[in-house]
Design a protein around this motif. Structure first.
Motif, mmCIF file in Angstrom:
data_model
loop_
_atom_site.group_PDB
_atom_site.id
_atom_site.type_symbol
_atom_site.label_atom_id
_atom_site.label_comp_id
_atom_site.label_asym_id
_atom_site.label_seq_id
_atom_site.Cartn_x
_atom_site.Cartn_y
_atom_site.Cartn_z
ATOM 1 N N ASP A 122 0.829 -1.211 0.000
ATOM 2 C CA ASP A 122 0.000 0.000 0.000
ATOM 3 C C ASP A 122 0.860 1.255 0.000
ATOM 4 N N GLU A 123 1.886 1.264 0.847
ATOM 5 C CA GLU A 123 2.760 2.436 0.917
ATOM 6 C C GLU A 123 3.594 2.565 -0.353
ATOM 7 N N ALA A 124 4.051 1.460 -0.902
ATOM 8 C CA ALA A 124 4.816 1.510 -2.149
ATOM 9 C C ALA A 124 3.969 2.113 -3.260
ATOM 10 N N PHE A 125 2.722 1.670 -3.386
ATOM 11 C CA PHE A 125 1.829 2.202 -4.424
ATOM 12 C C PHE A 125 1.502 3.670 -4.157
ATOM 13 N N ARG A 126 1.286 4.014 -2.896
ATOM 14 C CA ARG A 126 0.981 5.399 -2.553
ATOM 15 C C ARG A 126 2.132 6.329 -2.945
ATOM 16 N N ALA A 127 3.365 5.899 -2.670
ATOM 17 C CA ALA A 127 4.539 6.718 -2.994
ATOM 18 C C ALA A 127 4.692 6.880 -4.504
ATOM 19 N N LEU A 128 4.498 5.799 -5.244
ATOM 20 C CA LEU A 128 4.606 5.902 -6.705
ATOM 21 C C LEU A 128 3.535 6.826 -7.278
ATOM 22 N N LYS A 129 2.339 6.749 -6.731
ATOM 23 C CA LYS A 129 1.266 7.634 -7.176
ATOM 24 C C LYS A 129 1.613 9.084 -6.843
ATOM 25 N N GLU A 130 2.139 9.300 -5.643
ATOM 26 C CA GLU A 130 2.521 10.658 -5.255
ATOM 27 C C GLU A 130 3.580 11.214 -6.205
ATOM 28 N N PHE A 131 4.583 10.396 -6.530
ATOM 29 C CA PHE A 131 5.615 10.860 -7.461
ATOM 30 C C PHE A 131 5.002 11.186 -8.818
ATOM 31 N N ALA A 132 4.151 10.292 -9.312
ATOM 32 C CA ALA A 132 3.528 10.511 -10.622
ATOM 33 C C ALA A 132 2.689 11.784 -10.625
ATOM 34 N N ASP A 133 2.076 12.110 -9.497
ATOM 35 C CA ASP A 133 1.294 13.344 -9.401
ATOM 36 C C ASP A 133 2.196 14.571 -9.283
ATOM 37 N N LEU A 134 3.312 14.434 -8.554
ATOM 38 C CA LEU A 134 4.244 15.555 -8.396
ATOM 39 C C LEU A 134 4.983 15.883 -9.686
ATOM 40 N N VAL A 135 5.305 14.847 -10.449
ATOM 41 C CA VAL A 135 6.061 15.008 -11.691
ATOM 42 C C VAL A 135 5.273 14.321 -12.802
ATOM 43 N N PRO A 136 4.207 14.984 -13.288
ATOM 44 C CA PRO A 136 3.280 14.313 -14.209
ATOM 45 C C PRO A 136 3.860 13.966 -15.579
ATOM 46 N N ASP A 137 5.007 14.520 -15.933
ATOM 47 C CA ASP A 137 5.569 14.188 -17.249
ATOM 48 C C ASP A 137 6.348 12.871 -17.242
ATOM 49 N N GLN A 138 6.350 12.173 -16.115
ATOM 50 C CA GLN A 138 7.029 10.879 -16.002
ATOM 51 C C GLN A 138 6.006 9.755 -16.246
ATOM 52 N N ASP A 139 5.503 9.694 -17.485
ATOM 53 C CA ASP A 139 4.448 8.738 -17.841
ATOM 54 C C ASP A 139 4.836 7.291 -17.556
#
Length: 173
Positions: A122-139
């Motif tokens: 859960d935390e691993a997925f949450r962190a990846l989602k947070e990164f993807a939201d913070l840096v949206p050009d990292q498709d």
């Protein structure tokens, strides 16, 4: 006390000062003092407490928008205690705020990987989602997250991530 090489008395005084800062009785917080106390604790052989004090300094620096000293302290912590998983998260978040996308990516991925290895998906997925939201050009990170969610049997969340990626691609043409 420190000049007289009375380190225990110096540390006791510094700790008291930090408690005053953190209680809100004194403003502003003297963040470099945390680093100094951490250094003294490290020299005294108390690395766990030194790392904890340095981490509090990182938080204060980041809250104040002082990203360069926060990054430097994170790197110092990781040199002394590379197993401090949460520091990779902090460093990733600070790097993203600073605009250092490659560093943010590396640290978020390291954090997520360590969380996954420890069984905290859960935390691993949450962190990846947070990164993807913070840096949206990292498709590719969002697509990797969607793939990992599918493998974990979390298809609705994967679909959400794919929809976000699709919308981002459409915006970019």
């Amino acid at each position: 006390f420190e000049a007289k090489k009375q380190m225990e008395k110096a540390l006791a005084t510094y700790r008291e000062m930090i408690e005053v800062y953190e209680s809100g009785e004194e403003d502003p917080i003297d963040i470099p003092l945390y680093n100094r106390v951490g250094d003294l604790l490290q020299k005294a052989g108390n690395l766990p407490e030194a790392v904890a004090i340095w981490e509090r300094a990182v938080d204060h620096y980041a809250e104040g928008g002082f990203y360069n000293p926060a990054i430097a302290l994170c790197n110092k912590i990781l040199r002394q205690s590379p197993g401090r998983t949460v520091v990779y998260y902090k460093l990733g978040k600070i790097s993203a705020e600073k605009g250092f996308k490659a560093d943010a990516r590396q640290n978020f991925l390291e954090y997520a990987s360590r969380m996954q290895k420890s069984g905290n998906l859960d935390e691993a997925f949450r962190a990846l989602k947070e990164f993807a939201d913070l840096v949206p050009d990292q498709d590719d990170v969002r697509l990797m997250l969607a793939d990992q969610l599918v493998k974990a049997g979390r298809k609705p969340e994967a679909i959400d991530q794919l929809q976000v990626a699709y919308a981002q691609c459409m915006r970019e043409g």
